[in-house]
Design a protein around this motif. Structure first.
Motif, PDB file in Angstrom:
ATOM      1  N   ARG A 140      -5.486   6.038  -2.648  1.00  0.00           N
ATOM      2  CA  ARG A 140      -6.042   4.886  -1.898  1.00  0.00           C
ATOM      3  C   ARG A 140      -4.883   4.326  -1.204  1.00  0.00           C
ATOM      4  O   ARG A 140      -5.064   3.702  -0.207  1.00  0.00           O
ATOM      5  CB  ARG A 140      -6.910   4.030  -2.760  1.00  0.00           C
ATOM      6  N   GLY A 141      -3.617   4.195  -1.819  1.00  0.00           N
ATOM      7  CA  GLY A 141      -2.606   3.250  -1.182  1.00  0.00           C
ATOM      8  C   GLY A 141      -2.196   4.016   0.095  1.00  0.00           C
ATOM      9  O   GLY A 141      -1.940   3.486   1.138  1.00  0.00           O
ATOM     10  N   ALA A 142      -2.025   5.121   0.263  1.00  0.00           N
ATOM     11  CA  ALA A 142      -2.033   6.107   1.276  1.00  0.00           C
ATOM     12  C   ALA A 142      -3.078   5.780   2.617  1.00  0.00           C
ATOM     13  O   ALA A 142      -2.540   5.524   3.709  1.00  0.00           O
ATOM     14  CB  ALA A 142      -2.002   7.528   0.994  1.00  0.00           C
ATOM     15  N   LYS A 143      -4.238   5.801   2.184  1.00  0.00           N
ATOM     16  CA  LYS A 143      -5.553   5.195   3.153  1.00  0.00           C
ATOM     17  C   LYS A 143      -5.055   4.031   3.465  1.00  0.00           C
ATOM     18  O   LYS A 143      -5.638   3.609   4.742  1.00  0.00           O
ATOM     19  CB  LYS A 143      -6.751   5.712   2.381  1.00  0.00           C
ATOM     20  N   ALA A 156      -2.651   2.138   3.762  1.00  0.00           N
ATOM     21  CA  ALA A 156      -1.349   2.114   4.613  1.00  0.00           C
ATOM     22  C   ALA A 156      -1.562   2.437   5.868  1.00  0.00           C
ATOM     23  O   ALA A 156      -1.227   1.677   6.838  1.00  0.00           O
ATOM     24  CB  ALA A 156      -0.157   2.799   3.794  1.00  0.00           C
ATOM     25  N   GLU A 157      -2.453   3.579   6.064  1.00  0.00           N
ATOM     26  CA  GLU A 157      -2.531   4.145   7.229  1.00  0.00           C
ATOM     27  C   GLU A 157      -3.355   3.091   8.162  1.00  0.00           C
ATOM     28  O   GLU A 157      -3.389   2.876   9.379  1.00  0.00           O
ATOM     29  CB  GLU A 157      -3.328   5.373   7.087  1.00  0.00           C
ATOM     30  N   LEU A 158      -4.528   2.396   7.382  1.00  0.00           N
ATOM     31  CA  LEU A 158      -5.446   1.790   8.125  1.00  0.00           C
ATOM     32  C   LEU A 158      -4.780   0.109   8.506  1.00  0.00           C
ATOM     33  O   LEU A 158      -5.077  -0.268   9.604  1.00  0.00           O
ATOM     34  CB  LEU A 158      -6.613   1.424   7.041  1.00  0.00           C
ATOM     35  N   TYR A 159      -3.737  -0.335   7.794  1.00  0.00           N
ATOM     36  CA  TYR A 159      -3.130  -1.257   8.101  1.00  0.00           C
ATOM     37  C   TYR A 159      -2.283  -0.880   9.201  1.00  0.00           C
ATOM     38  O   TYR A 159      -2.053  -1.798  10.354  1.00  0.00           O
ATOM     39  CB  TYR A 159      -2.280  -1.864   6.781  1.00  0.00           C
ATOM     40  N   LEU A 160      -1.459   0.282   9.349  1.00  0.00           N
ATOM     41  CA  LEU A 160      -0.744   0.597  10.512  1.00  0.00           C
ATOM     42  C   LEU A 160      -1.696   0.646  11.750  1.00  0.00           C
ATOM     43  O   LEU A 160      -1.230   0.306  12.962  1.00  0.00           O
ATOM     44  CB  LEU A 160      -0.142   1.838  10.234  1.00  0.00           C
ATOM     45  N   SER A 161      -2.852   1.358  11.524  1.00  0.00           N
ATOM     46  CA  SER A 161      -3.750   1.430  12.783  1.00  0.00           C
ATOM     47  C   SER A 161      -4.231   0.114  13.169  1.00  0.00           C
ATOM     48  O   SER A 161      -4.135  -0.324  14.364  1.00  0.00           O
ATOM     49  CB  SER A 161      -4.851   2.250  12.171  1.00  0.00           C
ATOM     50  N   ARG A 162      -4.409  -0.966  12.263  1.00  0.00           N
ATOM     51  CA  ARG A 162      -4.773  -2.350  12.773  1.00  0.00           C
ATOM     52  C   ARG A 162      -3.683  -3.099  13.380  1.00  0.00           C
ATOM     53  O   ARG A 162      -3.873  -3.566  14.482  1.00  0.00           O
ATOM     54  CB  ARG A 162      -4.996  -3.016  11.491  1.00  0.00           C
ATOM     55  N   ALA A 163      -2.301  -2.628  12.961  1.00  0.00           N
ATOM     56  CA  ALA A 163      -1.211  -3.271  13.476  1.00  0.00           C
ATOM     57  C   ALA A 163      -1.217  -2.680  15.239  1.00  0.00           C
ATOM     58  O   ALA A 163      -0.667  -3.914  16.162  1.00  0.00           O
ATOM     59  CB  ALA A 163       0.184  -3.150  12.973  1.00  0.00           C
ATOM     60  N   TYR A 164      -1.121  -1.373  15.240  1.00  0.00           N
ATOM     61  CA  TYR A 164      -1.124  -0.893  16.659  1.00  0.00           C
ATOM     62  C   TYR A 164      -1.963  -1.329  17.402  1.00  0.00           C
ATOM     63  O   TYR A 164      -1.898  -1.779  18.792  1.00  0.00           O
ATOM     64  CB  TYR A 164      -1.021   0.428  16.540  1.00  0.00           C
ATOM     65  N   ASN A 198     -13.174  -3.754   8.264  1.00  0.00           N
ATOM     66  CA  ASN A 198     -14.555  -3.222   7.332  1.00  0.00           C
ATOM     67  C   ASN A 198     -13.939  -2.234   6.497  1.00  0.00           C
ATOM     68  O   ASN A 198     -14.307  -2.248   5.131  1.00  0.00           O
ATOM     69  CB  ASN A 198     -15.516  -2.931   8.221  1.00  0.00           C
ATOM     70  N   ALA A 199     -13.313  -0.966   7.097  1.00  0.00           N
ATOM     71  CA  ALA A 199     -12.834   0.111   6.370  1.00  0.00           C
ATOM     72  C   ALA A 199     -11.770  -0.468   5.204  1.00  0.00           C
ATOM     73  O   ALA A 199     -11.797   0.193   4.034  1.00  0.00           O
ATOM     74  CB  ALA A 199     -12.071   1.171   7.294  1.00  0.00           C
ATOM     75  N   ILE A 200     -10.867  -1.327   5.491  1.00  0.00           N
ATOM     76  CA  ILE A 200      -9.978  -1.921   4.456  1.00  0.00           C
ATOM     77  C   ILE A 200     -10.497  -2.620   3.380  1.00  0.00           C
ATOM     78  O   ILE A 200     -10.361  -2.275   2.176  1.00  0.00           O
ATOM     79  CB  ILE A 200      -8.991  -2.805   5.079  1.00  0.00           C
ATOM     80  N   ARG A 201     -11.613  -3.446   3.855  1.00  0.00           N
ATOM     81  CA  ARG A 201     -12.496  -4.079   2.725  1.00  0.00           C
ATOM     82  C   ARG A 201     -13.307  -3.113   1.794  1.00  0.00           C
ATOM     83  O   ARG A 201     -13.265  -3.291   0.707  1.00  0.00           O
ATOM     84  CB  ARG A 201     -13.390  -5.021   3.282  1.00  0.00           C
ATOM     85  N   GLU A 202     -13.674  -1.944   2.482  1.00  0.00           N
ATOM     86  CA  GLU A 202     -14.528  -1.108   1.421  1.00  0.00           C
ATOM     87  C   GLU A 202     -13.567  -0.380   0.747  1.00  0.00           C
ATOM     88  O   GLU A 202     -13.908  -0.065  -0.297  1.00  0.00           O
ATOM     89  CB  GLU A 202     -15.323  -0.275   2.433  1.00  0.00           C
ATOM     90  N   LEU A 203     -12.444  -0.072   1.123  1.00  0.00           N
ATOM     91  CA  LEU A 203     -11.609   0.781   0.290  1.00  0.00           C
ATOM     92  C   LEU A 203     -10.961  -0.118  -0.961  1.00  0.00           C
ATOM     93  O   LEU A 203     -10.889   0.368  -1.792  1.00  0.00           O
ATOM     94  CB  LEU A 203     -10.472   1.239   1.152  1.00  0.00           C
ATOM     95  N   ALA A 255       0.853  -1.343   0.023  1.00  0.00           N
ATOM     96  CA  ALA A 255       0.128  -0.008  -0.066  1.00  0.00           C
ATOM     97  C   ALA A 255       0.898   1.289   0.112  1.00  0.00           C
ATOM     98  O   ALA A 255       0.638   2.510  -0.576  1.00  0.00           O
ATOM     99  CB  ALA A 255      -0.966  -0.191   1.203  1.00  0.00           C
ATOM    100  N   ALA A 256       2.004   1.087   0.670  1.00  0.00           N
ATOM    101  CA  ALA A 256       2.741   2.348   0.855  1.00  0.00           C
ATOM    102  C   ALA A 256       3.412   2.863  -0.459  1.00  0.00           C
ATOM    103  O   ALA A 256       3.533   4.130  -0.714  1.00  0.00           O
ATOM    104  CB  ALA A 256       4.280   2.128   1.611  1.00  0.00           C
ATOM    105  N   ILE A 257       3.674   1.921  -1.477  1.00  0.00           N
ATOM    106  CA  ILE A 257       4.064   2.403  -2.787  1.00  0.00           C
ATOM    107  C   ILE A 257       3.170   2.453  -3.879  1.00  0.00           C
ATOM    108  O   ILE A 257       3.429   2.705  -4.942  1.00  0.00           O
ATOM    109  CB  ILE A 257       5.340   1.274  -3.135  1.00  0.00           C
TER     110      ILE A 257
END
Length: 259
Positions: free
Chosen positions: A223-226, A228-236, A251-256, A216-218
């Motif tokens: 949408r990639g930026a969003k 990446a942010e969601l995946y990082l939030s999930r990890a934390y 759900n937010a990741i799946r919708e995106l 997602a970062a690259i």
């Protein structure tokens, strides 16, 4: 369809996996079972009641010393959502496998659980066999040259010594650098940052989905930026054990992804 790994590596199955299958008539209905491949080769046929044994193909009942996958329970059951199963797989460090679609018929769900378990067990057996062949290769008679101290990977040693939280923090910084390189169309900086993210991702447990963060970062779009942010939030949330928040992020990741 065969087995699709939603979590884990099909080239190196762990030997224990949560199987999911969706209903053909209602995609919201999810069936599941747990597949276990015992570390000691065995055949479960002689332990099964006739009712269960009758649902397994005869060729799979042969070979008392074969590596076999056991579905527990022996039939795909309804009762847990996909989000719950994803969280469970993360917490237990299980493989999570999508084995296709099925009907509400019990016999079909039983057969599907048995067939998929044997397919998964074969993947596991292949991995073990390859590892055994590598270990049996004769050792080299000549000693390799010693690596000079100045050539040792200092950054690698530093990364290895980091805690999971520190690694995630470093991944977050690199994601910001990657997005800056994407926006500035700096290909060289993006390639370097991508390699650093992927290197860190390999040091993190699968549950943090480091490879998805790197991808997602690259990504060239916003949408990639969003993502990446969601995946990082999930990890934390995982590292802080705030599991109740994870379904909302999933759900937010799946919708995106579906946009």
């Amino acid at each position: 369809m065969g087995i699709q790994f939603l979590r884990g590596n099909p080239q190196a199955p762990k030997g224990h996996a949560i199987f999911i299958a969706r209903s053909r008539s209602n995609s919201r209905v999810v069936y599941s079972t747990y597949c276990l491949v015992p570390p000691i080769p065995m055949s479960i046929a002689k332990y099964l009641p006739p009712l269960f044994a009758a649902q397994i193909p005869s060729e799979e009942l042969q070979g008392a010393e074969s590596i076999a996958g056991m579905p527990i329970p022996p039939m795909l059951e309804e009762g847990m959502s996909l989000e719950q199963l994803e969280i469970l797989a993360d917490r237990r460090d299980d493989d999570l496998c999508d084995i296709g679609t099925t009907s509400s018929e019990e016999v079909e769900r039983m057969q599907m659980a048995a067939t998929s378990s044997q397919e998964y067990a074969q993947l596991y057996a292949d991995t073990i066999s390859q590892a055994s062949q590598i270990s049996k290769q004769p050792a080299k008679t000549t000693l390799p040259e010693a690596t000079p101290i100045e050539d040792l990977d200092a950054e690698g040693l530093l990364l290895q010594s980091m805690s999971e939280r520190q690694k995630l923090a470093e991944v977050g910084k690199l994601v910001g650098m990657a997005r800056y390189a994407v926006e500035g169309q700096d290909k060289a900086a993006l390639q370097d940052t991508q390699q650093r993210i992927e290197r860190l991702a390999r040091l993190l447990p699968d549950k943090y989905r480091g490879s998805e963060i790197a991808k997602a970062a690259i990504a060239p779009d916003e949408r990639g930026a969003k993502l990446a942010e969601l995946y990082l939030s999930r990890a934390y949330k995982l590292i802080d054990e705030e599991y109740a928040e994870i379904p909302r992020i999933e759900n937010a990741i799946r919708e995106l992804k579906e946009e």
